[in-house]
Design an enzyme around this catalytic site. Structure first.
Site, PDB file in Angstrom:
ATOM      1  N   SER A  16       0.342  -0.912  -0.111  1.00 28.39           N
ATOM      2  CA  SER A  16       0.193  -0.087  -0.329  1.00 28.39           C
ATOM      3  C   SER A  16       0.755   1.201  -0.173  1.00 28.39           C
ATOM      4  O   SER A  16       1.662   1.721   0.733  1.00 28.39           O
ATOM      5  CB  SER A  16      -0.905  -0.286   1.044  1.00 28.39           C
ATOM      6  OG  SER A  16      -1.199   1.083   1.530  1.00 28.39           O
ATOM      7  N   MET A  73      -8.881   8.739   0.024  1.00 30.33           N
ATOM      8  CA  MET A  73     -10.088   9.020   0.582  1.00 30.33           C
ATOM      9  C   MET A  73     -10.515  10.345   0.368  1.00 30.33           C
ATOM     10  O   MET A  73      -9.394  11.504   0.139  1.00 30.33           O
ATOM     11  CB  MET A  73      -8.976   8.848   1.716  1.00 30.33           C
ATOM     12  CG  MET A  73      -7.788   7.641   2.216  1.00 30.33           C
ATOM     13  SD  MET A  73      -6.968   7.668   3.610  1.00 30.33           S
ATOM     14  CE  MET A  73      -6.710   5.679   3.350  1.00 30.33           C
ATOM     15  N   HIS A 117      -8.137   1.480  -4.666  1.00 28.88           N
ATOM     16  CA  HIS A 117      -9.092   1.428  -3.587  1.00 28.88           C
ATOM     17  C   HIS A 117      -9.408   2.826  -2.712  1.00 28.88           C
ATOM     18  O   HIS A 117      -9.420   3.524  -2.109  1.00 28.88           O
ATOM     19  CB  HIS A 117      -8.575   0.682  -2.037  1.00 28.88           C
ATOM     20  CG  HIS A 117      -9.168   0.700  -1.099  1.00 28.88           C
ATOM     21  ND1 HIS A 117      -8.878   0.185   0.064  1.00 28.88           N
ATOM     22  CD2 HIS A 117     -10.512   0.431  -0.998  1.00 28.88           C
ATOM     23  CE1 HIS A 117      -9.551   0.462   1.524  1.00 28.88           C
ATOM     24  NE2 HIS A 117     -10.305   0.541   0.747  1.00 28.88           N
ATOM     25  N   MET A 177     -12.077   5.004  -0.875  1.00 26.19           N
ATOM     26  CA  MET A 177     -12.416   5.461   0.494  1.00 26.19           C
ATOM     27  C   MET A 177     -13.558   6.547  -0.336  1.00 26.19           C
ATOM     28  O   MET A 177     -12.707   7.269   0.668  1.00 26.19           O
ATOM     29  CB  MET A 177     -11.384   4.570   1.713  1.00 26.19           C
ATOM     30  CG  MET A 177     -11.553   3.723   1.634  1.00 26.19           C
ATOM     31  SD  MET A 177      -9.516   3.243   2.494  1.00 26.19           S
ATOM     32  CE  MET A 177      -8.220   3.803   1.735  1.00 26.19           C
ATOM     33  N   GLY A 211      -8.878   3.784   6.197  1.00 27.95           N
ATOM     34  CA  GLY A 211      -8.841   5.977   6.865  1.00 27.95           C
ATOM     35  C   GLY A 211      -7.030   5.954   7.130  1.00 27.95           C
ATOM     36  O   GLY A 211      -6.574   6.771   6.639  1.00 27.95           O
ATOM     37  N   GLY A 254      -3.224   3.992   7.866  1.00 29.37           N
ATOM     38  CA  GLY A 254      -2.509   2.663   8.120  1.00 29.37           C
ATOM     39  C   GLY A 254      -2.415   2.237   9.178  1.00 29.37           C
ATOM     40  O   GLY A 254      -2.461   3.288  10.566  1.00 29.37           O
ATOM     41  N   GLY A 255      -1.303   2.096   9.385  1.00 23.31           N
ATOM     42  CA  GLY A 255      -0.617   0.605  10.779  1.00 23.31           C
ATOM     43  C   GLY A 255      -1.383   0.774  11.854  1.00 23.31           C
ATOM     44  O   GLY A 255      -1.509   0.850  13.038  1.00 23.31           O
ATOM     45  N   GLY A 291      -5.644  -4.467   6.138  1.00 23.51           N
ATOM     46  CA  GLY A 291      -5.510  -3.318   6.748  1.00 23.51           C
ATOM     47  C   GLY A 291      -4.808  -4.217   8.088  1.00 23.51           C
ATOM     48  O   GLY A 291      -4.981  -5.728   7.960  1.00 23.51           O
ATOM     49  N   GLY A 292      -3.397  -4.149   8.554  1.00 23.48           N
ATOM     50  CA  GLY A 292      -2.552  -4.623   9.478  1.00 23.48           C
ATOM     51  C   GLY A 292      -2.388  -5.999   9.313  1.00 23.48           C
ATOM     52  O   GLY A 292      -1.471  -6.982  10.058  1.00 23.48           O
ATOM     53  N   GLY A 309       1.179  -2.647   3.968  1.00 26.92           N
ATOM     54  CA  GLY A 309       1.844  -1.008   4.282  1.00 26.92           C
ATOM     55  C   GLY A 309       2.380  -0.308   4.742  1.00 26.92           C
ATOM     56  O   GLY A 309       3.779  -0.763   4.693  1.00 26.92           O
TER      57      GLY A 309
HETATM   58  C1  DX5 Z   1      -6.374   1.596   5.206  1.00 27.41           C
HETATM   59  C2  DX5 Z   1      -5.984   1.163   3.916  1.00 27.41           C
HETATM   60  C3  DX5 Z   1      -4.940   0.873   3.966  1.00 27.41           C
HETATM   61  C4  DX5 Z   1      -3.464   0.639   4.811  1.00 27.41           C
HETATM   62  C5  DX5 Z   1      -2.943  -0.351   5.181  1.00 27.41           C
HETATM   63  O1  DX5 Z   1      -7.692   2.845   4.999  1.00 27.41           O
HETATM   64  O2  DX5 Z   1      -7.243   1.416   2.799  1.00 27.41           O
HETATM   65  O3  DX5 Z   1      -4.374   0.393   2.609  1.00 27.41           O
HETATM   66  O4  DX5 Z   1      -2.421   1.583   3.827  1.00 27.41           O
HETATM   67  O5  DX5 Z   1      -1.951  -0.108   5.885  1.00 27.41           O
HETATM   68  P1  DX5 Z   1      -1.134  -0.700   6.770  1.00 27.41           P
HETATM   69  O6  DX5 Z   1      -0.558  -1.499   6.647  1.00 27.41           O
HETATM   70  O7  DX5 Z   1      -0.282  -0.497   7.224  1.00 27.41           O
HETATM   71  O8  DX5 Z   1      -2.449  -1.198   7.711  1.00 27.41           O
HETATM   72 ZN    ZN Z   2      -6.183   0.062   0.531  1.00 25.90          ZN
END
Ligand code: DX5
Ligand code: ZN
Length: 223
Positions: free
Chosen positions: A20, A48, A75, A77, A151, A153-154, A181-182, A202
């Site tokens: 990501s 986003m 993606h 959002m 919304g 990362g992390g 996510g995660g 990500g």
């Molecule tokens: C969150 C995003 C993810 C994000 C994932 O809303 O859709 O794509 O970048 O990040 P990590 O892998 O750090 O959870």
């Molecule tokens: Zn995403």
């Protein structure tokens, strides 16, 4: 603009690792992505709107300026994604994923994505049940199961979404199922066992001291 590659469409249900790029250096994006190219299958591009999710990122103009040989997995959002499909398709998106919670006419939106030659994905927030997309599943190319609230990362992986992956895989043995996510070398195997085949990561990759080694470790965990 990224060039659409046919081979991308030919392999269904293949294991794919999708960094990501949310955590990338947007001041030097193409150079940054070039370094990830040798070990990435897709670039996951988080869009986003500060409305559907409480954060803002990039739009189609930036996607249009991405120069890469890696297919772009966009993606969205955003609310009313149907209004932006054309601009993302023309900017070079290979996959366009919309949220089931964000559009009134999901079928029309999916068909619009496909009419531009892109693969169409539908995404579910962690609390949204599979029943919300049941009717649309026969025509989508991919389902994106969110394993964090979208919304940021992390965040930490939410194990309660794994049963949704099982449910979708059981009904659609050939469908591409992406999880986002995660994702780490510890959480990805749970999703793989449940039936996911595309793993978005990500922080795990982009914040690693050695993104190549991190990607290899992640790939090994689901191979
Ligand atoms: C969150 C995003 C993810 C994000 C994932 O809303 O859709 O794509 O970048 O990040 P990590 O892998 O750090 O959870
Ligand atoms: Zn995403």
């Amino acid at each position: 603009m990224a060039t659409k590659s046919l081979s991308f469409r030919e392999v269904k249900k293949k294991i794919r690792i999708a960094p990501s790029i949310l955590g990338a250096d947007y001041g030097d994006l193409n150079h940054y992505l070039q370094k990830l190219e040798p070990f990435s299958d897709l670039f996951h591009v988080d869009v986003m709107d500060g409305n559907f999710v409480p954060n803002l990122s990039i739009g189609a103009m930036v996607v249009n300026d991405i120069k890469t040989t890696i297919p772009l997995d966009c993606h969205l959002m955003i609310n009313h994604p149907e209004e932006y499909i054309e601009s993302f398709a023309k900017a070079g998106a290979h996959i366009i994923t919309v949220h089931a919670e964000a559009t009134r006419d999901l079928k029309k939106t999916i068909e619009k994505i496909q009419s531009f030659g892109c693969l169409a994905g539908v995404s579910l927030n962690p609390k949204t049940p599979v029943s919300k997309i049941e009717k649309i599943l026969p025509i989508v190319d991919m389902v994106l199961v969110m394993s964090v609230e979208p919304g940021f990362g992390g965040q930490s992986f939410m194990p309660e979404v794994v049963s949704k992956i099982v449910q979708i895989r059981k009904a659609y043995p050939e469908l591409d199922i992406e999880v986002d996510g995660g994702i780490t070398h510890k959480t990805a195997p749970l999703c793989k066992s449940a039936g996911a085949n595309i793993f978005v990561a990500g922080s795990y990759i982009l914040k690693a001291d050695n993104p190549k080694e991190a990607t290899e470790k992640l790939r090994k965990s689901v191979s």
